[in-house]
Design a protein around this motif. Sequence first.
Motif, PDB file in Angstrom:
ATOM      1  N   GLN A  69       0.794  -1.411   0.104  1.00  0.00           N
ATOM      2  CA  GLN A  69       0.077  -0.147   0.016  1.00  0.00           C
ATOM      3  C   GLN A  69       0.826   1.199   0.116  1.00  0.00           C
ATOM      4  OE1 GLN A  69      -2.428  -0.581   3.380  1.00  0.00           O
ATOM      5  NE2 GLN A  69      -3.856  -1.839   2.685  1.00  0.00           N
ATOM      6  N   THR A  70       1.873   1.089   0.787  1.00  0.00           N
ATOM      7  CA  THR A  70       2.773   2.377   1.046  1.00  0.00           C
ATOM      8  C   THR A  70       3.525   2.787  -0.433  1.00  0.00           C
ATOM      9  OG1 THR A  70       3.047   2.084   3.260  1.00  0.00           O
ATOM     10  CG2 THR A  70       4.725   3.378   2.417  1.00  0.00           C
ATOM     11  N   TYR A  73       1.568   3.792  -3.071  1.00  0.00           N
ATOM     12  CA  TYR A  73       0.877   5.339  -2.841  1.00  0.00           C
ATOM     13  C   TYR A  73       2.026   6.312  -3.050  1.00  0.00           C
ATOM     14  CZ  TYR A  73      -0.232   9.814  -0.605  1.00  0.00           C
ATOM     15  OH  TYR A  73      -0.691  10.912  -0.572  1.00  0.00           O
ATOM     16  N   VAL A 248       0.781   7.351   5.660  1.00  0.00           N
ATOM     17  CA  VAL A 248      -0.067   6.283   5.041  1.00  0.00           C
ATOM     18  C   VAL A 248       0.760   5.054   5.509  1.00  0.00           C
ATOM     19  CG1 VAL A 248      -0.257   4.987   2.989  1.00  0.00           C
ATOM     20  CG2 VAL A 248      -0.814   7.364   3.056  1.00  0.00           C
ATOM     21  N   LEU A 253      -4.343   3.304   4.119  1.00  0.00           N
ATOM     22  CA  LEU A 253      -5.039   3.912   3.398  1.00  0.00           C
ATOM     23  C   LEU A 253      -6.258   4.734   3.896  1.00  0.00           C
ATOM     24  CD1 LEU A 253      -4.847   1.834   0.370  1.00  0.00           C
ATOM     25  CD2 LEU A 253      -3.217   3.522   0.845  1.00  0.00           C
ATOM     26  N   LEU A 256      -6.363   8.337   3.619  1.00  0.00           N
ATOM     27  CA  LEU A 256      -6.787   9.058   2.504  1.00  0.00           C
ATOM     28  C   LEU A 256      -8.003   9.183   2.065  1.00  0.00           C
ATOM     29  CD1 LEU A 256      -4.001   7.466   0.469  1.00  0.00           C
ATOM     30  CD2 LEU A 256      -3.628   9.724   1.707  1.00  0.00           C
TER      31      LEU A 256
END
Length: 261
Positions: A69-70, A73, A248, A253, A256
Motif C-alpha cells: 500500500q505504501t 501510494y 500512510v 489508506l 486518505l
Amino acid sequence: MRPNPFFPQLEGPQFLVLYIVYIIVVLGSFWLIKIYLKKNSHNTDSNALPNLDLYETAYLRGAEKAVLQTAVYLLYQLCYLTIEQKKILGFITTSEELVVSEKYQGAWKNSELNDFEKEILKTIEDKVIKRGEIFNSANLLDRVNIYCQNILNKFELLGLLSSKELNAQQNIFCAIGIGVMVIPGLLRLGGAFIAGRPNIAFLIISLIGSALAGFFLLKQDRLSDAGGKVLANLKDKYKSAGNDAFYVAIVGLAALTGSEF
C-alpha cells in the motif's frame, strides 16, 4: 422429569446465568495471563531502537500488505503511477487500471527510486492490474514478500515481533482456557440428554459462545510488547501527517479517505 445429574440443585435458567458469569471470569483470567506472558517475554527496549525507514514502518503496522500500500501510494504521489480509465463509445467507463506514467521512462536512471520501487513499477508495466485488485495482486505481493524478508529478519533480531516461543506458550494457556470454559457446559448438556430435558437451546448457544470466545484468545499477536510501543510512538510522532507517505505507512489508506487516491 429427572434433575440434571450435573449440578442437580440448579434449574436451567440458574445454571445458564452462573455459566455465563463463569465464562466471563475464565475468559478475563486467561486474557490477563496472555498479556502477562507477552509483557514478560524477552524484548528489546523500545527506547533504544534505531530509526525505521518508510517500508519498515509500514511492515511494523501491517506486514507485507501495508508495505505494498505504501509503495503504490508513494509512486502515485511521485507521479510514476496513474489510474487510467478504459472507455467504450468514448464516455462509458468499463474499468480502471493502474498504469505507469510517462515519467516512468526515466525511472531506471532516477536515484529518487530504490530497486524495490523500480521492481514494483516493472511489475505493473508488465501486468494489467485493475484498480480494485491493486493490493491483492499476486504478482505485486510476490515482489513485496521477497523484499520484506530482510525486514522480517531485522525485526526478529530487534525483538519487535512476537516470538515463536511466546506464541506457543500463549496457545497452550489459551487451549487450557477453552477447555475450562467448555467442559462444564458439555457436562451439563450431556446431563440434559440423560435426564430427557429437551429445552437446551440456550445452553447450546452458551457453549458455542464460550468456544468462540476461546478461539478469540488463540489469536496470536504479531508484534511484541516492544513492537507495539514503537508503533504507538510512531503514530504519535506522525499524527499531524507532515509526511504523507509516512502517514500512510503508519495509519494505512484510511488516512486518505476523501482524497483523489
